[in-house]
Write a protein that holds these residues in place. Structure first.
Motif, PDB file in Angstrom:
ATOM      1  N   LEU A 165      -3.784  13.741 -16.062  1.00  0.00           N
ATOM      2  CA  LEU A 165      -3.508  12.500 -15.349  1.00  0.00           C
ATOM      3  C   LEU A 165      -4.017  12.613 -13.915  1.00  0.00           C
ATOM      4  O   LEU A 165      -3.797  13.626 -13.255  1.00  0.00           O
ATOM      5  CB  LEU A 165      -2.007  12.213 -15.328  1.00  0.00           C
ATOM      6  CG  LEU A 165      -1.376  11.621 -16.585  1.00  0.00           C
ATOM      7  CD1 LEU A 165       0.108  11.368 -16.341  1.00  0.00           C
ATOM      8  CD2 LEU A 165      -2.064  10.326 -17.005  1.00  0.00           C
ATOM      9  N   THR A 166      -4.701  11.576 -13.470  1.00  0.00           N
ATOM     10  CA  THR A 166      -5.199  11.520 -12.094  1.00  0.00           C
ATOM     11  C   THR A 166      -4.714  10.220 -11.469  1.00  0.00           C
ATOM     12  O   THR A 166      -4.713   9.171 -12.118  1.00  0.00           O
ATOM     13  CB  THR A 166      -6.733  11.586 -12.063  1.00  0.00           C
ATOM     14  OG1 THR A 166      -7.158  12.813 -12.670  1.00  0.00           O
ATOM     15  CG2 THR A 166      -7.254  11.539 -10.626  1.00  0.00           C
ATOM     16  N   LEU A 167      -4.301  10.297 -10.216  1.00  0.00           N
ATOM     17  CA  LEU A 167      -3.747   9.151  -9.507  1.00  0.00           C
ATOM     18  C   LEU A 167      -4.803   8.550  -8.581  1.00  0.00           C
ATOM     19  O   LEU A 167      -5.472   9.270  -7.838  1.00  0.00           O
ATOM     20  CB  LEU A 167      -2.535   9.611  -8.694  1.00  0.00           C
ATOM     21  CG  LEU A 167      -1.527   8.566  -8.205  1.00  0.00           C
ATOM     22  CD1 LEU A 167      -0.949   7.774  -9.365  1.00  0.00           C
ATOM     23  CD2 LEU A 167      -0.399   9.275  -7.453  1.00  0.00           C
ATOM     24  N   TYR A 168      -4.947   7.230  -8.653  1.00  0.00           N
ATOM     25  CA  TYR A 168      -5.924   6.513  -7.834  1.00  0.00           C
ATOM     26  C   TYR A 168      -5.227   5.448  -6.992  1.00  0.00           C
ATOM     27  O   TYR A 168      -4.386   4.705  -7.495  1.00  0.00           O
ATOM     28  CB  TYR A 168      -6.968   5.820  -8.715  1.00  0.00           C
ATOM     29  CG  TYR A 168      -7.866   6.770  -9.472  1.00  0.00           C
ATOM     30  CD1 TYR A 168      -9.084   7.189  -8.937  1.00  0.00           C
ATOM     31  CD2 TYR A 168      -7.486   7.252 -10.719  1.00  0.00           C
ATOM     32  CE1 TYR A 168      -9.902   8.066  -9.633  1.00  0.00           C
ATOM     33  CE2 TYR A 168      -8.296   8.130 -11.420  1.00  0.00           C
ATOM     34  CZ  TYR A 168      -9.498   8.534 -10.877  1.00  0.00           C
ATOM     35  OH  TYR A 168     -10.313   9.406 -11.560  1.00  0.00           O
ATOM     36  N   LEU A 169      -5.617   5.386  -5.732  1.00  0.00           N
ATOM     37  CA  LEU A 169      -5.106   4.348  -4.832  1.00  0.00           C
ATOM     38  C   LEU A 169      -6.003   3.123  -4.974  1.00  0.00           C
ATOM     39  O   LEU A 169      -7.154   3.138  -4.538  1.00  0.00           O
ATOM     40  CB  LEU A 169      -5.116   4.846  -3.389  1.00  0.00           C
ATOM     41  CG  LEU A 169      -4.605   3.865  -2.331  1.00  0.00           C
ATOM     42  CD1 LEU A 169      -3.116   3.582  -2.521  1.00  0.00           C
ATOM     43  CD2 LEU A 169      -4.852   4.414  -0.925  1.00  0.00           C
ATOM     44  N   VAL A 170      -5.493   2.057  -5.601  1.00  0.00           N
ATOM     45  CA  VAL A 170      -6.312   0.871  -5.851  1.00  0.00           C
ATOM     46  C   VAL A 170      -6.056  -0.242  -4.839  1.00  0.00           C
ATOM     47  O   VAL A 170      -6.777  -1.238  -4.810  1.00  0.00           O
ATOM     48  CB  VAL A 170      -6.105   0.341  -7.286  1.00  0.00           C
ATOM     49  CG1 VAL A 170      -6.528   1.383  -8.306  1.00  0.00           C
ATOM     50  CG2 VAL A 170      -4.669  -0.096  -7.519  1.00  0.00           C
ATOM     51  N   ASP A 171      -5.019  -0.080  -4.013  1.00  0.00           N
ATOM     52  CA  ASP A 171      -4.735  -1.076  -2.973  1.00  0.00           C
ATOM     53  C   ASP A 171      -3.944  -0.375  -1.868  1.00  0.00           C
ATOM     54  O   ASP A 171      -3.140   0.512  -2.147  1.00  0.00           O
ATOM     55  CB  ASP A 171      -3.914  -2.236  -3.548  1.00  0.00           C
ATOM     56  CG  ASP A 171      -3.922  -3.466  -2.651  1.00  0.00           C
ATOM     57  OD1 ASP A 171      -4.630  -3.449  -1.622  1.00  0.00           O
ATOM     58  OD2 ASP A 171      -3.225  -4.438  -2.974  1.00  0.00           O
ATOM     59  N   GLY A 172      -4.179  -0.782  -0.622  1.00  0.00           N
ATOM     60  CA  GLY A 172      -3.422  -0.205   0.487  1.00  0.00           C
ATOM     61  C   GLY A 172      -4.179   0.814   1.307  1.00  0.00           C
ATOM     62  O   GLY A 172      -3.584   1.512   2.138  1.00  0.00           O
ATOM     63  N   LEU A 173      -5.509   0.915   1.108  1.00  0.00           N
ATOM     64  CA  LEU A 173      -6.296   1.815   1.951  1.00  0.00           C
ATOM     65  C   LEU A 173      -6.407   1.210   3.345  1.00  0.00           C
ATOM     66  O   LEU A 173      -6.487   0.000   3.507  1.00  0.00           O
ATOM     67  CB  LEU A 173      -7.691   1.999   1.353  1.00  0.00           C
ATOM     68  CG  LEU A 173      -8.610   2.995   2.069  1.00  0.00           C
ATOM     69  CD1 LEU A 173      -8.081   4.413   1.926  1.00  0.00           C
ATOM     70  CD2 LEU A 173     -10.039   2.897   1.504  1.00  0.00           C
ATOM     71  N   GLY A 174      -6.425   2.082   4.368  1.00  0.00           N
ATOM     72  CA  GLY A 174      -6.561   1.609   5.737  1.00  0.00           C
ATOM     73  C   GLY A 174      -5.229   1.550   6.453  1.00  0.00           C
ATOM     74  O   GLY A 174      -4.173   1.753   5.854  1.00  0.00           O
ATOM     75  N   ALA A 175      -5.280   1.289   7.747  1.00  0.00           N
ATOM     76  CA  ALA A 175      -4.071   1.264   8.570  1.00  0.00           C
ATOM     77  C   ALA A 175      -4.208   0.169   9.621  1.00  0.00           C
ATOM     78  O   ALA A 175      -5.316  -0.294   9.911  1.00  0.00           O
ATOM     79  CB  ALA A 175      -3.870   2.615   9.254  1.00  0.00           C
ATOM     80  N   PRO A 176      -3.070  -0.266  10.202  1.00  0.00           N
ATOM     81  CA  PRO A 176      -3.146  -1.246  11.294  1.00  0.00           C
ATOM     82  C   PRO A 176      -4.019  -0.736  12.443  1.00  0.00           C
ATOM     83  O   PRO A 176      -4.269   0.467  12.566  1.00  0.00           O
ATOM     84  CB  PRO A 176      -1.679  -1.398  11.710  1.00  0.00           C
ATOM     85  CG  PRO A 176      -0.899  -1.032  10.501  1.00  0.00           C
ATOM     86  CD  PRO A 176      -1.694   0.062   9.837  1.00  0.00           C
ATOM     87  N   THR A 177      -4.447  -1.647  13.291  1.00  0.00           N
ATOM     88  CA  THR A 177      -5.419  -1.330  14.340  1.00  0.00           C
ATOM     89  C   THR A 177      -4.987  -0.198  15.260  1.00  0.00           C
ATOM     90  O   THR A 177      -5.752   0.734  15.530  1.00  0.00           O
ATOM     91  CB  THR A 177      -5.703  -2.581  15.191  1.00  0.00           C
ATOM     92  OG1 THR A 177      -6.173  -3.615  14.334  1.00  0.00           O
ATOM     93  CG2 THR A 177      -6.753  -2.288  16.249  1.00  0.00           C
ATOM     94  N   VAL A 178      -3.760  -0.227  15.749  1.00  0.00           N
ATOM     95  CA  VAL A 178      -3.315   0.787  16.718  1.00  0.00           C
ATOM     96  C   VAL A 178      -3.324   2.187  16.119  1.00  0.00           C
ATOM     97  O   VAL A 178      -3.916   3.113  16.699  1.00  0.00           O
ATOM     98  CB  VAL A 178      -1.933   0.432  17.289  1.00  0.00           C
ATOM     99  CG1 VAL A 178      -1.397   1.577  18.149  1.00  0.00           C
ATOM    100  CG2 VAL A 178      -2.022  -0.842  18.120  1.00  0.00           C
ATOM    101  N   PRO A 179      -2.693   2.423  14.938  1.00  0.00           N
ATOM    102  CA  PRO A 179      -2.773   3.763  14.353  1.00  0.00           C
ATOM    103  C   PRO A 179      -4.209   4.203  14.097  1.00  0.00           C
ATOM    104  O   PRO A 179      -4.547   5.381  14.269  1.00  0.00           O
ATOM    105  CB  PRO A 179      -1.996   3.619  13.038  1.00  0.00           C
ATOM    106  CG  PRO A 179      -1.039   2.515  13.293  1.00  0.00           C
ATOM    107  CD  PRO A 179      -1.792   1.556  14.175  1.00  0.00           C
TER     108      PRO A 179
END
Length: 227
Positions: free
Chosen positions: A171-185
């Motif tokens: 089993l392998t886990l993939y991030l399909v949504d939620g990559l990136g961060a708000p501007t300040v971080p």
């Protein structure tokens, strides 16, 4: 991580196609001409409703801030992704830019599928049906190691935004949504110590969320994450 060449720039007809998944902000379709690809289309009515609930000072920043397709494109250009593209794709679907559809612009990415060609199972659904198995714990551990090694920035890691699929009989886990961060971080993460702390906090909250899911979601998540 550069964006691979986009599919042919033609209008894709999705008017008579049912989505295979839907979130609050976007709906996901299989590409009618290439079932290996996922098309993510915005739900403008929900974007408007979300924008209307924003306090006045956030509204000054405009709607682009809550346009998930635009934010996803920006997220794929982050420094950590560009530094080692091959490593970055280990737990991300490959990204192919944007294309026009009859339902509006869509982001195009690899569709994470199981060996039978069907879309992979979300971590949320897996935990609901199987609980915390040794196999899924290994997959979560490998994903966490990858996140720390690459230094990729994410928003909160939610089980419904991660998909499991079997690769090399594991089993392998993939991030399909939620990559990136708000501007300040994002700006502050040029400081290595800040980046490490940011990722550590996201992973700690991720574990906390998994525990909450396993316990049957007692109470609200907003309250649970503060305990």
């Amino acid at each position: 991580m550069h964006e691979p060449s986009s599919p042919a720039a033609t209008m894709i007809d999705l008017n008579h196609q049912a989505p295979f998944a839907a979130g609050y902000n976007r709906t996901c379709y299989r590409h009618p001409d290439d079932p290996r690809l996922c098309l993510k289309v915005l739900r403008p009515e929900n974007i408007e409703a979300r924008f209307a609930r924003q306090p006045w000072y956030k509204k000054l920043l405009g709607r682009d801030r809550i346009n998930d397709n635009r934010q996803e494109i920006i997220a794929h250009r982050q420094i950590a992704a560009l530094a080692d593209p091959q490593q970055a794709w280990r737990h991300l679907p490959r990204f192919h830019g944007s294309i026009d559809t009859t339902l509006g612009p869509a982001n195009v990415s690899e569709l994470i599928t199981e060996t039978d060609g069907q879309p992979g199972t979300t971590l949320e659904r897996y935990l609901e049906h199987n609980g915390r198995t040794t196999e899924v714990e290994r997959a979560i551990g490998q994903f966490a190691d990858w996140l720390r090694q690459t230094g990729l920035l994410t928003r909160n890691l939610l089980p419904h935004n991660l998909v499991l699929a079997r690769r090399d009989d594991r089993l392998t886990l993939y991030l399909v949504d939620g990559l990136g961060a708000p501007t300040v971080p994002t700006r502050l993460t040029t400081i290595p110590a800040y980046r490490s702390r940011y990722i550590a906090r996201k992973l700690a909250r991720f574990r906390q969320r998994i525990d909450w899911e396993i316990r049957g979601r007692p109470g609200s998540w907003t309250r649970a994450e503060k305990l």
